[in-house]
Design a protein around this motif. Structure first.
Motif, PDB file in Angstrom:
ATOM      1  N   MET A 114       0.848  -1.196   0.000  1.00  0.00           N
ATOM      2  CA  MET A 114       0.000   0.000   0.000  1.00  0.00           C
ATOM      3  C   MET A 114       0.881   1.243   0.000  1.00  0.00           C
ATOM      4  O   MET A 114       1.652   1.435   0.936  1.00  0.00           O
ATOM      5  N   LYS A 115       0.791   2.029  -1.073  1.00  0.00           N
ATOM      6  CA  LYS A 115       1.635   3.233  -1.145  1.00  0.00           C
ATOM      7  C   LYS A 115       0.818   4.450  -0.719  1.00  0.00           C
ATOM      8  O   LYS A 115      -0.243   4.717  -1.288  1.00  0.00           O
ATOM      9  N   VAL A 116       1.293   5.188   0.279  1.00  0.00           N
ATOM     10  CA  VAL A 116       0.558   6.371   0.741  1.00  0.00           C
ATOM     11  C   VAL A 116       1.262   7.629   0.246  1.00  0.00           C
ATOM     12  O   VAL A 116       2.474   7.770   0.384  1.00  0.00           O
ATOM     13  N   GLN A 117       0.478   8.522  -0.353  1.00  0.00           N
ATOM     14  CA  GLN A 117       1.021   9.801  -0.805  1.00  0.00           C
ATOM     15  C   GLN A 117       0.240  10.922  -0.135  1.00  0.00           C
ATOM     16  O   GLN A 117      -0.996  10.913  -0.159  1.00  0.00           O
ATOM     17  N   TYR A 118       0.975  11.871   0.438  1.00  0.00           N
ATOM     18  CA  TYR A 118       0.308  13.002   1.102  1.00  0.00           C
ATOM     19  C   TYR A 118       0.286  14.209   0.179  1.00  0.00           C
ATOM     20  O   TYR A 118       1.222  14.440  -0.573  1.00  0.00           O
ATOM     21  N   PHE A 119      -0.769  14.981   0.289  1.00  0.00           N
ATOM     22  CA  PHE A 119      -0.910  16.196  -0.531  1.00  0.00           C
ATOM     23  C   PHE A 119      -1.154  17.386   0.376  1.00  0.00           C
ATOM     24  O   PHE A 119      -1.764  17.251   1.433  1.00  0.00           O
ATOM     25  N   LYS A 120      -0.696  18.562  -0.076  1.00  0.00           N
ATOM     26  CA  LYS A 120      -0.807  19.746   0.790  1.00  0.00           C
ATOM     27  C   LYS A 120      -2.251  20.236   0.879  1.00  0.00           C
ATOM     28  O   LYS A 120      -2.647  20.866   1.844  1.00  0.00           O
ATOM     29  N   ASP A 121      -3.054  19.925  -0.125  1.00  0.00           N
ATOM     30  CA  ASP A 121      -4.456  20.343  -0.053  1.00  0.00           C
ATOM     31  C   ASP A 121      -5.361  19.415  -0.879  1.00  0.00           C
ATOM     32  O   ASP A 121      -4.880  18.552  -1.626  1.00  0.00           O
ATOM     33  N   LYS A 138     -30.589   1.140   6.220  1.00  0.00           N
ATOM     34  CA  LYS A 138     -29.922   0.042   5.515  1.00  0.00           C
ATOM     35  C   LYS A 138     -29.251   0.541   4.246  1.00  0.00           C
ATOM     36  O   LYS A 138     -29.548   1.650   3.772  1.00  0.00           O
ATOM     37  N   ALA A 139     -28.415  -0.324   3.689  1.00  0.00           N
ATOM     38  CA  ALA A 139     -27.766  -0.005   2.419  1.00  0.00           C
ATOM     39  C   ALA A 139     -27.436  -1.292   1.688  1.00  0.00           C
ATOM     40  O   ALA A 139     -27.404  -2.371   2.288  1.00  0.00           O
ATOM     41  N   LEU A 140     -27.215  -1.154   0.387  1.00  0.00           N
ATOM     42  CA  LEU A 140     -26.695  -2.256  -0.431  1.00  0.00           C
ATOM     43  C   LEU A 140     -25.248  -1.883  -0.695  1.00  0.00           C
ATOM     44  O   LEU A 140     -24.967  -0.754  -1.102  1.00  0.00           O
ATOM     45  N   THR A 141     -24.337  -2.784  -0.435  1.00  0.00           N
ATOM     46  CA  THR A 141     -22.926  -2.438  -0.632  1.00  0.00           C
ATOM     47  C   THR A 141     -22.127  -3.583  -1.230  1.00  0.00           C
ATOM     48  O   THR A 141     -22.401  -4.747  -0.941  1.00  0.00           O
ATOM     49  N   MET A 142     -21.165  -3.241  -2.061  1.00  0.00           N
ATOM     50  CA  MET A 142     -20.187  -4.242  -2.475  1.00  0.00           C
ATOM     51  C   MET A 142     -19.569  -4.773  -1.197  1.00  0.00           C
ATOM     52  O   MET A 142     -19.407  -4.032  -0.220  1.00  0.00           O
ATOM     53  N   GLY A 143     -19.197  -6.054  -1.197  1.00  0.00           N
ATOM     54  CA  GLY A 143     -18.553  -6.620  -0.019  1.00  0.00           C
ATOM     55  C   GLY A 143     -17.046  -6.413  -0.075  1.00  0.00           C
ATOM     56  O   GLY A 143     -16.521  -5.822  -1.018  1.00  0.00           O
ATOM     57  N   MET A 144     -16.361  -6.904   0.940  1.00  0.00           N
ATOM     58  CA  MET A 144     -14.902  -6.743   0.992  1.00  0.00           C
ATOM     59  C   MET A 144     -14.231  -7.444  -0.185  1.00  0.00           C
ATOM     60  O   MET A 144     -13.257  -6.943  -0.742  1.00  0.00           O
ATOM     61  N   GLY A 145     -14.783  -8.611  -0.548  1.00  0.00           N
ATOM     62  CA  GLY A 145     -14.205  -9.351  -1.686  1.00  0.00           C
ATOM     63  C   GLY A 145     -14.452  -8.633  -2.998  1.00  0.00           C
ATOM     64  O   GLY A 145     -13.561  -8.565  -3.856  1.00  0.00           O
ATOM     65  N   SER A 146     -15.674  -8.084  -3.158  1.00  0.00           N
ATOM     66  CA  SER A 146     -15.979  -7.360  -4.413  1.00  0.00           C
ATOM     67  C   SER A 146     -14.962  -6.238  -4.594  1.00  0.00           C
ATOM     68  O   SER A 146     -14.531  -5.947  -5.704  1.00  0.00           O
ATOM     69  N   ILE A 147     -14.582  -5.602  -3.494  1.00  0.00           N
ATOM     70  CA  ILE A 147     -13.631  -4.477  -3.557  1.00  0.00           C
ATOM     71  C   ILE A 147     -12.210  -4.998  -3.759  1.00  0.00           C
ATOM     72  O   ILE A 147     -11.485  -4.553  -4.654  1.00  0.00           O
ATOM     73  N   LEU A 148     -11.824  -5.984  -2.942  1.00  0.00           N
ATOM     74  CA  LEU A 148     -10.417  -6.437  -2.972  1.00  0.00           C
ATOM     75  C   LEU A 148     -10.067  -7.243  -4.210  1.00  0.00           C
ATOM     76  O   LEU A 148      -8.894  -7.416  -4.530  1.00  0.00           O
ATOM     77  N   HIS A 155      -4.548  -3.319   3.097  1.00  0.00           N
ATOM     78  CA  HIS A 155      -3.146  -3.721   3.250  1.00  0.00           C
ATOM     79  C   HIS A 155      -2.841  -5.022   2.509  1.00  0.00           C
ATOM     80  O   HIS A 155      -1.696  -5.281   2.161  1.00  0.00           O
ATOM     81  N   LEU A 156      -3.871  -5.868   2.335  1.00  0.00           N
ATOM     82  CA  LEU A 156      -3.643  -7.170   1.699  1.00  0.00           C
ATOM     83  C   LEU A 156      -3.594  -7.083   0.182  1.00  0.00           C
ATOM     84  O   LEU A 156      -3.251  -8.049  -0.479  1.00  0.00           O
ATOM     85  N   HIS A 157      -3.958  -5.927  -0.364  1.00  0.00           N
ATOM     86  CA  HIS A 157      -4.023  -5.815  -1.825  1.00  0.00           C
ATOM     87  C   HIS A 157      -2.641  -5.569  -2.409  1.00  0.00           C
ATOM     88  O   HIS A 157      -1.839  -4.838  -1.854  1.00  0.00           O
ATOM     89  N   ARG A 158      -2.395  -6.191  -3.568  1.00  0.00           N
ATOM     90  CA  ARG A 158      -1.090  -6.060  -4.232  1.00  0.00           C
ATOM     91  C   ARG A 158      -0.832  -4.685  -4.827  1.00  0.00           C
ATOM     92  O   ARG A 158       0.301  -4.293  -5.014  1.00  0.00           O
ATOM     93  N   ASP A 159      -1.906  -4.020  -5.251  1.00  0.00           N
ATOM     94  CA  ASP A 159      -1.707  -2.781  -6.007  1.00  0.00           C
ATOM     95  C   ASP A 159      -2.689  -1.706  -5.524  1.00  0.00           C
ATOM     96  O   ASP A 159      -3.672  -1.393  -6.193  1.00  0.00           O
ATOM     97  N   ALA A 160      -2.419  -1.199  -4.325  1.00  0.00           N
ATOM     98  CA  ALA A 160      -3.310  -0.187  -3.752  1.00  0.00           C
ATOM     99  C   ALA A 160      -2.543   1.109  -3.521  1.00  0.00           C
ATOM    100  O   ALA A 160      -1.463   1.102  -2.929  1.00  0.00           O
ATOM    101  N   ALA A 161      -3.114   2.204  -4.000  1.00  0.00           N
ATOM    102  CA  ALA A 161      -2.520   3.522  -3.781  1.00  0.00           C
ATOM    103  C   ALA A 161      -3.440   4.312  -2.864  1.00  0.00           C
ATOM    104  O   ALA A 161      -4.670   4.249  -3.001  1.00  0.00           O
TER     105      ALA A 161
END
Ligand code: GLP
Length: 237
Positions: free
Chosen positions: A1-8, A178-188, A224-230
């Motif tokens: 997981m690569k974290v980039q900070y921005f000033k604004d 209530k809500a309808l949501t993609m699950g963790m797997g759908s996202i990951l 954190h478990l994802h191979r390519d997350a920014a």
């Protein structure tokens, strides 16, 4: 997981738009996952500008939104359907038939979720999934809990989320429970993840995320478990 900070917020949103546009340039018929909330608004405005200037072409992409309140009418001013059309889809050259948002009007919520998950698979999966962050660490509407679910599902909203989102409604009692949501797997399962984080209300969740521990009490920690997350963030933690 690569974290980039921005000033604004502006520079963070510009970077997010540049990443999305870059992915579309690399694959014109890509599948894009999209979030709602105030965080992505700057990114959407930038992408609209770029589209009008001929710098990005949405005509061949397919989109899948993360979530939707349930039940909610599409024309309700707070539906994510309306949010996405008002803030993005109606201002770009996307094929309206290629837009997918969980249907808050569906008579059978579970059937709608199963159908939605199948649609994602049929489209070949998500190439780039853009997500925001709830102040309590939720992604989509995957709320902190003792367990999380993999696929698109119906969920209850926590009081913390109702509290955070009540600013858009007349009162907290008007926030759907209530809500309808993609699950963790759908996202990951997406090939790439772009997490955008803005504002002081997210500071504690970001601190927890950066500890590096994975816990269902902080759904975003699974990124954190994802191979390519920014991660793009406009608050320094
Ligand atoms: C909602 C959405 C999330 C979003 C979150 C944060 O709860 N379900 O997908 O990330 O709001 O919204 P904001 O960007 O307004 O802080």
């Amino acid at each position: 997981m690569k974290v980039q900070y921005f000033k604004d917020y502006g520079s963070m949103s510009a970077k997010a738009a540049e990443i999305v546009a870059g992915e579309i340039k690399a694959k014109e018929n890509m599948v894009l996952g999209l979030p709602t909330g105030s965080t992505p608004l700057g990114m959407y405005s930038k992408l609209i500008e770029m589209n009008k200037a001929g710098k990005v072409d949405f005509s061949k992409i397919t989109t899948f939104n993360l979530d939707e309140y349930y039940p909610i009418k599409r024309d309700n001013s707070q539906s994510y359907y309306k949010f996405m059309h008002d803030n993005f889809f109606d201002s770009i050259n996307i094929n309206q038939k290629s837009i997918n948002i969980p249907n808050g009007e569906a008579p059978d919520a579970n059937a709608e979720c199963m159908e939605y998950e199948k649609k994602i698979e049929k489209a070949g999966g998500i190439d780039l999934m853009v997500i925001g962050l709830g102040p309590n660490g939720h992604i989509g509407f995957n709320e902190p809990d003792s367990f999380l679910l993999p696929n698109t599902h119906v969920t209850g909203l926590t009081e913390a989320t109702k509290e955070a989102n009540k600013r858009f409604f007349a009162s907290i009692n008007d926030v759907p429970s209530k809500a309808l949501t993609m699950g963790m797997g759908s996202i990951l399962k997406a090939k790439k993840i772009l997490l955008i984080i803005s504002g002081e209300s997210k500071r504690e969740a970001v601190k927890q995320l950066l500890k590096g521990e994975i816990t269902t009490k902080l759904p975003v920690s699974f990124v954190h478990l994802h191979r390519d997350a920014a991660v793009l963030c406009d608050i320094e933690v």
